[in-house]
Design a protein around this motif. Structure first.
Motif, short mmCIF file in Angstrom:
data_model
loop_
_atom_site.label_atom_id
_atom_site.label_comp_id
_atom_site.label_asym_id
_atom_site.label_seq_id
_atom_site.Cartn_x
_atom_site.Cartn_y
_atom_site.Cartn_z
N ASP A 113 0.86 -1.19 0.00
CA ASP A 113 0.00 0.00 0.00
C ASP A 113 0.89 1.23 0.00
O ASP A 113 1.49 1.58 1.02
N VAL A 114 1.00 1.90 -1.15
CA VAL A 114 1.79 3.12 -1.24
C VAL A 114 0.91 4.36 -1.31
O VAL A 114 1.40 5.48 -1.22
N THR A 115 -0.40 4.17 -1.45
CA THR A 115 -1.32 5.31 -1.54
C THR A 115 -1.97 5.64 -0.20
O THR A 115 -2.56 6.71 -0.05
N VAL A 172 3.31 2.29 -11.24
CA VAL A 172 2.52 2.01 -10.05
C VAL A 172 1.05 1.89 -10.46
O VAL A 172 0.46 2.84 -10.98
N LEU A 212 10.74 -2.10 -0.45
CA LEU A 212 9.67 -1.26 0.06
C LEU A 212 9.78 -1.19 1.58
O LEU A 212 9.76 -2.22 2.25
N ASP A 244 8.75 1.54 5.15
CA ASP A 244 8.05 2.73 5.62
C ASP A 244 9.08 3.64 6.27
O ASP A 244 9.48 3.44 7.41
N ARG A 263 2.42 3.89 5.01
CA ARG A 263 2.51 3.70 3.56
C ARG A 263 3.94 3.30 3.23
O ARG A 263 4.90 3.85 3.79
N LYS A 264 4.09 2.37 2.30
CA LYS A 264 5.41 1.91 1.94
C LYS A 264 6.08 2.90 0.98
O LYS A 264 5.47 3.42 0.05
N ASP A 265 7.36 3.15 1.23
CA ASP A 265 8.18 3.99 0.37
C ASP A 265 9.13 3.10 -0.41
O ASP A 265 9.33 1.92 -0.08
N VAL A 266 9.74 3.64 -1.45
CA VAL A 266 10.61 2.87 -2.34
C VAL A 266 12.06 3.24 -2.06
O VAL A 266 12.41 4.42 -2.01
N ALA A 301 6.34 7.97 -0.44
CA ALA A 301 4.98 8.00 -0.97
C ALA A 301 4.25 9.23 -0.49
O ALA A 301 4.38 9.65 0.66
#
Length: 470
Positions: free
Chosen positions: A390-392, A410, A440, A442, A448-451, A469
């Protein structure tokens, strides 16, 4: 987007966690840990904190040659970096670089690798009390250290059966710890530790207080399979006549959300390599009259794809409490292989199977094609990364797919059988060649997961690119 220069390295391990702060306030930033081994086999560890709107180095130390691997475990709410040696584990102070002994503990890992300082994940909440424990593989089982409320750990307790032993082509022995599963086998509301041995399960029951009974109970099922490791599958010529169908245990997990562990069996069929095909069979567990789990000898549902399935992930895409499946598969037909050799590329299928009322569909709900490239002269292969998280921030799983070496796409998760929007948000940026270099995490504690993109270099400075994100 935050670019961060890191050390030149032959091998590198990158972790993230909250090393200094147990509060974990919303919009706080995680710390970055980079463990490196350079061309001269010198090992170092560097910690970066978020200061003045960027990440900057706050500690750099040399790592002793006796350290075999590292891991993070949350102790008293703080992510703690552990250094593992042959017979002990130590805690690293992120402010001073000083080490303190956490515990003496035996391990199957006895010798460091000269050119590697890896992370081996041995921390896990084994008894579901909200505290992370340590499960250290040993030659005779696992050394279990349970965390207490005050942040200390129990003395190591040996649980499980002896590790598997085999020999290499040069007759050198190698050892592999048995897979550890977690399931409530005696249906008392507490998760037990479970191992497969020879032809039965060994169940170490969780007792009141969160400890585990050191004496196992044996359990057999009506489901037929030969082992619990993909390593036992035969793919070569020796497998063609006598192994038309091979079955191994892939997972022991509650897939349909009814609170009872299910069996996922990997089945490989076919006489020749070019005719091989695979299937994941699912046997749903039911509570038995004697307080155990009962399995039917016939699978209730399966995940079937064309050719060989070589990667599978479990996600609850639609948040209905049931495990949906993402699986990559490749067609090993002779014509496909010849075409791939001529073009230097091939395609793999990405299939999504949504579970409904405990059943997977006969064909995937959604498919995607991915392009794989390889160089026959060097043997190098490029496989695009596929990530789900879940990145949104809407509670639904999103799909992230690497497109070539200069784009990340994405696909946002949506309600319904299609699972994801057809159109993707496209980000043009340099991407790493290795799928293991995209992760991924947080980084700002907003759920939310970040890259995190990792560019390792042995000729100059390496780089991390951190995409938060929004």
């Amino acid at each position: 987007m935050f670019p961060l220069n890191i050390a030149m390295s032959e091998q590198q391990t990158v972790l993230s966690g909250y090393l200094f702060d147990s509060a974990r306030l919303v919009d706080s930033r995680a710390d970055i840990i980079v463990a490196s081994v350079d061309v001269d086999k010198k090992r170092s560890l560097e910690i970066y904190r978020f200061q003045n709107q960027t990440w900057s180095s706050v500690l750099k130390i040399l790592v002793r040659k006796e350290v075999i691997f590292i891991d993070l475990v949350t102790i008293a709410g703080v992510d703690t970096l552990l250094l593992f040696e042959r017979n002990k584990v130590s805690v690293l102070n992120p402010g001073t670089g000083q080490e303190t002994l956490l515990h003496a503990v035996n391990s199957i890992y006895n010798l460091p690798v000269d050119d590697s300082l890896p992370q081996i994940e041995v921390s896990k909440d084994l008894n579901n009390d909200g505290l992370e424990d340590i499960a250290m593989p040993d030659f005779d089982g696992y050394q279990i250290l349970l965390q207490k409320r005050d942040g200390s750990f129990t003395e190591p307790a040996l649980i499980g059966s002896a590790s598997l032993m085999n020999t290499t082509l040069e007759d050198n022995p190698w050892y592999q710890p048995r897979s550890m599963y977690s399931a409530d086998f005696n249906q008392d509301g507490l998760d037990d530790l479970v191992f497969w041995k020879d032809n039965h399960f060994e169940v170490y029951a969780q007792l009141v207080g969160g400890i585990f009974d050191p004496t196992p109970q044996n359990f057999t099922s009506n489901v037929r399979f030969s082992s619990d490791g993909l390593y036992s599958l035969e793919l070569g010529e020796g497998a063609e006549e006598n192994n038309l169908e091979q079955k191994v245990l892939f997972a022991l997990d509650d897939l349909n959300g009814d609170g009872v562990a299910d069996l996922m069996i990997f089945k490989l069929e076919g006489r020749s390599l070019f005719g091989k095909k695979s299937t994941y069979e699912i046997y749903h567990g039911k509570p038995g009259l004697d307080g155990s789990i009962v399995y039917s000898p016939e699978a209730q549902t399966e995940v079937r794809s064309r050719g060989i399935q070589f990667d599978i992930q479990k996600h609850d895409f639609d948040a209905d409490g049931q495990s949906d499946i993402l699986v990559l598969s490749i067609d090993l037909g002779l014509g496909k292989i010849i075409a791939a050799l001529l073009t230097g590329s091939s395609s793999i299928e990405l299939g999504f199977y949504r579970m409904s009322e405990g059943i997977y569909p006969p064909t995937p709900n959604v498919t995607r094609k991915l392009k794989v490239e390889f160089d026959l002269s060097t043997g190098e292969t490029f496989i695009p990364s596929v990530l789900v998280a879940d990145v949104t921030g809407d509670g639904r799983s999103d799909l992230l797919i690497q497109h070539g070496r200069e784009e990340l796409r994405v696909y946002e998760g949506i309600a319904g059988a299609e699972l994801f929007k057809r159109g993707a948000r496209k980000f043009e940026l340099e991407m790493p060649d290795s799928e293991d270099s995209i992760s991924l995490v947080d980084l700002n504690n907003d759920n939310r997961k970040d890259v995190m993109l990792h560019f390792q270099s042995s000729t100059g400075l390496g780089r991390l690119v951190l995409m938060l994100a929004r």
